[in-house]
Structure formats: C-alpha cells, structure tokens
Design an enzyme around this catalytic site. Structure first.
Site, short mmCIF file in Angstrom:
data_model
loop_
_atom_site.label_atom_id
_atom_site.label_comp_id
_atom_site.label_asym_id
_atom_site.label_seq_id
_atom_site.Cartn_x
_atom_site.Cartn_y
_atom_site.Cartn_z
N TYR A 185 41.70 72.54 -1.83
CA TYR A 185 40.46 72.00 -2.43
C TYR A 185 39.30 71.95 -1.45
O TYR A 185 38.15 71.93 -1.86
CB TYR A 185 40.70 70.58 -2.95
CG TYR A 185 41.78 70.49 -4.01
CD1 TYR A 185 41.67 71.20 -5.21
CD2 TYR A 185 42.91 69.70 -3.82
CE1 TYR A 185 42.66 71.12 -6.17
CE2 TYR A 185 43.90 69.62 -4.78
CZ TYR A 185 43.78 70.33 -5.95
OH TYR A 185 44.75 70.26 -6.91
N HIS A 222 49.40 80.64 15.47
CA HIS A 222 50.05 79.35 15.71
C HIS A 222 51.32 79.23 14.86
O HIS A 222 51.26 78.85 13.69
CB HIS A 222 49.06 78.23 15.34
CG HIS A 222 49.41 76.89 15.91
ND1 HIS A 222 49.38 76.62 17.25
CD2 HIS A 222 49.79 75.73 15.32
CE1 HIS A 222 49.72 75.36 17.47
NE2 HIS A 222 49.97 74.80 16.32
N ARG A 234 51.02 71.95 23.72
CA ARG A 234 50.86 71.06 22.58
C ARG A 234 50.05 69.81 22.87
O ARG A 234 49.06 69.55 22.20
CB ARG A 234 52.23 70.64 22.03
CG ARG A 234 52.11 69.86 20.73
CD ARG A 234 53.41 69.25 20.28
NE ARG A 234 54.46 70.24 20.18
CZ ARG A 234 55.74 69.93 19.95
NH1 ARG A 234 56.08 68.67 19.81
NH2 ARG A 234 56.66 70.85 19.88
#
Length: 751
Positions: free
Chosen positions: A129, A85, A39
């Site tokens: 969007y 993931h 991470r």
C-alpha cells in the site's frame, strides 16, 4: 581421496568425529563477526548498516529521485531482497519505514507516501500500500557514486555489484544517529544538528589539533527529532564526547496552562525520543489508579498533528514543578539516552570513537572520495581530449581524410599511418556523421578542447596539493551546511532539543509527593512483627497475633511519615510508613525489612518528627540528648547512635518535652534533675544519669517542673507532685536518688 576417508561400503554411518568445543568456537565466531560487520554496527564513514545502504542503492537504481514519482515499497523491498540483501522482506521493510519516519530520523532519507506509522507506536501499512522515493539528504549521501567514488563488491550471488560504502557528503552517522546490538558489543548514537556538525567539521579542517572542548563550541549536544529538554551537566556531556561513552538525560517539554480563577493544568508538547506516546499515557493512568501519583487527578491525550498531553492536578495549591518532578521519576517523561559510539572504523574494525575521531574519519573519507572522483574525471577528460585532438587533425586535413575513407580498402589503418593517429582517434573519425563536417563544428571542438585542458590543469593541481584538497572539502561541507542553515531553512535546520537545568527540589519533598497521604495505625508485636492497619484505630482489643505473641506498642501515623525504631544495640532504623506490610495478616518480622542483629530487639518505634529532640537512655543509666533529624537512616543497616557494650543495652527513648528529667531505678530510687545537665550529642555512650549499686534504669520521663511530676497507678488514678513536694528527690545528675514517694506504682513505671 585416502582409503580411510571413504565412507564404509557396507551402507553404515559415515560420521567423522569433531571436537565439539573447537567446532562451536569457530561457528560462533563466524556468527559474531557476521553480526558485527554485516548487521548491527554502522560504518563511521556513511553512518549506515548494510541494509540501509542496500535500500539507498536500490532506490538510486530505480531512479526514485526527489523530483521523480514514487514507487511501491513492495517493489523496492523486492529488488533489495532479490539482488542485494538475502534476508526477510519484513526486516527490509521495517528498515525502510524507519528511514521515512520524521519522529525517528532527524533528517529522513526516504520520502514516504501512505501510512508509515506514528509516534503512538502503530506500525506502517503493508508494503503493497505504501510508496517511497529518496529525499534530498539521500541524494547528498549518494553523490558521485557513479564516478568511482567508492569501491564496489560482488553481491551475495555474484550476479551484480553493490557499494562497500556510500560517498556520504552528508555527515549521516552523527546527524541521524544509530543503534544496534551485536554479539558482545552494542552501539547507541543519538541524532545531532547538521549545521552544528558541519561547523565542527569545518573547525577540524581549519585546526586539525583542536580539542573536544573546541568542537563542543559548535556541537552543543544531541538534537532529537522529537525535541525535548536536555538536562545533562556540561561536564558529563564533555566526558561523553571525549570518550565516546556516556549518556544524556532527556525530559519532556511542558508548560503550565492557566485556566482562570486560579485553576491550571500542565500541557506536555514534546516527549523524549523513542518513547511511544500511547504507552506513556497508559503508564501515567496506571500510576494514578495505583495511587502512586497522589498529586495528579487525570491525564488526557489531546494530540492531533502536534503532541498535546494534558495533566490535571488534584488541587490548585500543588506546586507544578513538584508534580512534574515526581512524574519524571516514575515515567518515561524523563529518559536516559545512552551514548556508545561503537562503529566500524575504516569499515573494518569495531571500536569506540570520540567525537573528534568520528569527524576525522568522515573527513578522511570525504578526501578519499574527492581524490577518487577527481582521478575518474581526469581519466574521462584525457579520453575526450584524445578524441578531440583526432577530430582537429581530421578538420585540418578534411579533403585527404575523405579521400582515404572513399578510396582505401582499410581506411582505419591508412588514417593511423598517414596522420599518426591512435586506434581510438581513427575509430572516432570513421564514426563521424557527415553533418559534423561543417565549419562551425571545428570552432566548438576547439572551445571544448581548451575548456577540458583548463579543467585537467585544475584537477592535476588539486591532486598535487593537499591544501587545495582540504579547501575543496571545506567548501563542500559549507555547501551542505547552507542546505541545513537554521536561518534559511528553519523547519529542517533549527535545533529542536534545548538545554535546561534540573529544578532544585528537596528529595524529601519529591518522595512525599509520590505517596498518597492516608491515616494508618502501626502495630508492633512482642516478637517483632510489624504491620500497618488502615485508619486511626482506638480499640486495640480486637487485634489478633500469632500464638504466644502479643501487642508491644501501637501508634497513629500517616502513610507519608517515616517510622523510627530504636534497637537494644543503640541503632536507629528507618522505615517508610507506605512500605509497611498491610494489616490483613500478622504483618512481617522487622528483621526481614531492616538489618537487625540476631541478639538485638526493638525498644520502641514512633513517627519521625525533625523538630524534636530525643533522650536516649541505656539500662546501666547512661544517656544523652540527640536531635531527631540526626538519627534518620538512609539504608537498611540503620544508624548507630548509642554506643553500648553487652550486657548493657539501649532501653529508653523519650521525646524531650520539658526542662526536667525524672529517672527511677529498679531499686525504686527516684532522682529529679534539670535537662540542661544532659549533653546534646549526635553519637556516643552518653553520661551517667543515675548511680546504682546493682540493677539498672526502670523508667525515665521528661516534664516541666512548674507543672509538677505526674504518674498513674494500677487503678489508672493520676498523682501529681509539685516542685516543692519533689524537693527531697531533686538533685544533680549521676546521684543515687531517694526511695520513691508513697503512692508510686509498684511496677516502678510512671504509667
């Protein structure tokens, strides 16, 4: 299963006792390792954390190349989350957005279409969007991934495979930087200029024994996407790159804009990396309102595409450098970007590497990729040559081949037996089309065979020579450098962060510039409570004190002044007038503000004047002159100036304002002598000023002998004695003196 491990049959609890300490250690260690490895820390080879690597891999699978169309970010995030993931979609989208932000990434890896946030700190539009595709830099990072350049491992559900690391033809770790907080360790790497990093890598290939100093001829320092001015010393920069730990002071870029008629304003065109512009403007506005920036009148944000912050000074006489220096101290117009090159070395071990070690590991990775790609290509060539050799045999014996195919029951076995072909060759001949039997085809096959044989020879030569390998890598790095050449591609390649010097300003001036100048009256009570009333108060009768306390002294000052106080222990203490408690209550005890010993008290207090000299006198009659600038203290503890031993104590501190000293003891004996007889010292016990059989000093005063000695009596009448009238009291230092003249106040004070 043993009987003792079986759950009880009576339906009771089946809990197994566990050592809590051991269990916590194991679980926390597993969590820490997961955070460090998967991470928070980037891999030194491709400069990526797993989430970024998975985003890049997914975009490649979706064929979102720079010359292709865009895809919805929701589609990309969905694929990343579903296949590679197993974390929240928002965290993946945030990582994707950051890769597309030109103010966060020096060389963006994602080409975004839509609202991807801005430098004011506004977030990106929702992923449904926005659209994205890869940039040329991302293509460089992925180059050769299909040619066995890197290892693949199973994904979290073992349905698919993902790359362990990317081939990384672009030095991404240094060029785009990285930051992250793991468990017990963190990383912080600023972005750098790609052309400089490539130059340093080439220098390291040419001379593997080069030092950090050699590399710093190419890598001058960080190169932030938002520009700015680096004001770190060359020694500190060298130390940071040598050890992998350090920091860089980064300032906003500003210029003075002339408005004509002597008017001017400051325009900020670049702000430090990672600073949100809107928060910065708010902070400056807050400081103006709270009067912590008295030199500044207003701040305006006139930014459009480019940054333009306008700072309006209070008056045209202010020095711009001083104004900016105070802003640099109080706001994020100056930041310190930390360097902590804590990365996963060889993809496995977290450790802090120097600049040379980071470049070395990247180059070693590039060599490994080159060898793997070469072997992969060699395998492909050998397979193709085998098939082409079969084709050539077929063409030489075309009639026999056709006969075998037409007449034999098992043509494949017959072909293999008749012409000593391999299984692959026989299969390839049987799969040939009829149209391929023309004469021209044979010539093309021979040409291809010769070309592949030559390529095979070259690859075998490359694999057998380390020198050739490094030569190839040097050429590859040079090719990347050309892409980011400052001359050929200035918008992307030109250095944005420049280097500057910190303007040399007196710290005192900068401190003063940060305080609003206002008149105050400082009040000190008998019991040591201090406060500052606004304005210059003349009528002190209305002041209130705690029960049993009263006024000791009061004087006028400005908020920009420093207040000096002398303790009975001979120590001078310094207070900033702007930091004194307000005058609404009774103030605060001086002992809380400065370190004053329990058995000591304040003798006097006054505003600091660096041009004066002070006469310090102890109760026993010792004294010396000290320049006022020598007694200024920088800490709460103060500065020991007069050495006194109990029961003696410092009793008087008067400014030297003449050529003569008048001193009177508790025995009412007065002595007058020249100031020149008192030595000037920075610290000490002093010399005897007047001799006593018992008692000590009652008062002391300096004056000009030409003007005479004056004093006030209890009725506030003023008496003056001229030089001639003082002759019988005039003597040398350390004399006993004579009884005070008639009319001298009974208090024994000069008034």
């Amino acid at each position: 299963m043993g009987k003792d491990m079986l759950p009880p049959s009576d339906g009771g609890d089946s809990a197994v006792p566990v050592d809590l300490k051991k269990a916590l250690e194991e679980r926390y260690l597993a969590y820490a390792l997961s955070t460090i490895m998967h991470r928070a820390l980037p891999d030194v080879r491709d400069g990526m954390k797993p989430v970024h690597r998975r985003i890049m891999h997914t975009m490649r699978l979706l064929r979102l190349n720079p010359d292709q169309g865009f895809a919805k970010c929701a589609r990309i995030v969905g694929d990343v989350m579903g296949k590679f993931h197993p974390h929240g979609d928002q965290s993946i989208y945030d990582a994707l957005v950051r890769l597309a932000q030109p103010f966060m990434m020096r060389y963006p890896l994602v080409d975004g279409q839509g609202n991807f946030g801005n430098i004011d700190g506004d977030g990106a539009a929702a992923m449904r969007y926005t659209e994205a595709r890869m940039t040329e830099v991302a293509v460089e990072l992925l180059e050769g991934i299909t040619e066995d350049a890197v290892d693949f491992r199973p994904t979290y559900n073992e349905e698919d495979e993902e790359p362990v690391v990317l081939p990384g033809a672009f030095p991404n770790l240094l060029c785009n930087g990285s930051s992250g907080i793991a468990v017990g360790m963190a990383t912080s790497i600023p972005p750098h200029n790609a052309a400089e990093v490539c130059d340093a890598a080439i220098a390291l290939i040419d001379n593997p024994d080069c030092t950090t100093d050699d590399l710093l001829k190419y890598v001058k320092g960080p190169d932030f996407p938002t520009g700015g001015v680096l004001v770190e010393s060359p020694e500190a920069i060298r130390e940071a790159y040598e050890t992998g730990r350090g920091g860089f002071r980064l300032r906003a870029r500003w210029e003075k804009e002339d408005l004509g008629r002597g008017q001017w304003q400051i325009v900020i065109t670049e702000i430090p990396y990672g600073v949100q512009k809107s928060r910065l403007v708010e902070k400056i506005a807050e400081l103006i309102l709270s009067k912590k920036l008295p030199l500044l009148d207003d701040v305006r944000d006139e930014s459009a595409e480019d940054i333009r912050l306008v700072l309006v000074p209070k008056s045209r006489t202010i020095e711009p450098n001083l104004l900016m220096e105070s802003l640099f101290r109080l706001t994020d117009l100056e930041i310190r970007f930390p360097l902590n090159m804590n990365v996963l070395s060889r993809g496995k071990v977290p450790c802090v590497l120097s600049l040379k070690e980071v470049l070395r590991e990247w180059l070693d990775h590039r060599r490994n990729v080159l060898l793997r790609r070469s072997r992969h290509r060699l395998g492909e060539i050998e397979k193709r040559l085998e098939i082409l050799a079969g084709y050539l045999i077929a063409y030489l014996n075309i009639d026999e081949v056709i006969r075998i195919i037409r007449e034999e029951d098992e043509p494949k076995q017959e072909l293999m037996r008749r012409f000593s072909l391999t299984d692959v060759q026989a299969e390839a001949i049987l799969n040939m089309r009829l149209r391929a039997l023309r004469k021209l085809e044979e010539i093309e096959i021979r040409t291809e065979f010769d070309q592949l044989s030559e390529e095979k020879r070259q690859i075998e030569g490359l694999l057998g020579s380390e020198e050739k390998q490094w030569k190839t890598i040097r050429w590859e790095v040079g090719k990347v450098r050309q892409t980011f050449d400052p001359d050929k591609n200035p918008s992307l390649g030109r250095r944005r962060t420049t280097f500057g010097q910190v303007a040399e300003h007196d710290l005192e001036d900068v401190q003063q510039a940060m305080i609003e100048r206002e008149p105050i009256t400082v009040i000190l009570s008998e019991k040591g409570w201090i406060r500052a009333m606004k304005g210059h108060i003349t009528d002190l009768s209305s002041l209130s004190f705690k029960e049993g306390d009263g006024l000791k002294l009061a004087f006028h000052a400005q908020t920009t002044d420093k207040i000096l106080m002398l303790s009975t222990g001979g120590k001078f203490l310094t207070l900033g007038a702007d930091r004194l408690p307000g005058g609404r209550g009774h103030g605060e005890p001086v002992r809380i503000i400065v370190d004053l010993e329990a058995d000591q008290d304040i003798v006097t207090a006054f505003p600091y004047n660096p041009d004066r000299k002070l006469l310090v006198v102890s109760y026993a009659g010792n004294g010396f002159i000290v320049p006022e600038k020598e007694v200024l203290a920088n800490t709460r503890k103060g500065k020991q100036v007069m050495n006194v031993k109990a029961p003696d104590e410092a009793r008087f501190c008067v400014p030297v304002e003449g050529d003569t000293v008048a001193i009177i003891g508790e025995n009412r004996k007065l002595l007058v002598f020249p100031v020149s007889q008192i030595p000037e010292m920075a610290r000490g016990k002093g010399v005897r000023l007047q001799r006593y059989k018992d008692g000590g000093v009652n008062d002391v005063k300096t004056f000009n002998i030409a003007e005479g000695l004056t004093w006030r009596d209890s009725a506030d009448r003023v008496y003056t004695r001229s030089r001639e009238e003082l002759l019988e009291w005039t003597g040398d230092r350390a004399a006993a003196g004579r009884m005070a003249p008639k009319g001298f106040p009974r208090t024994g004070k000069f008034g």
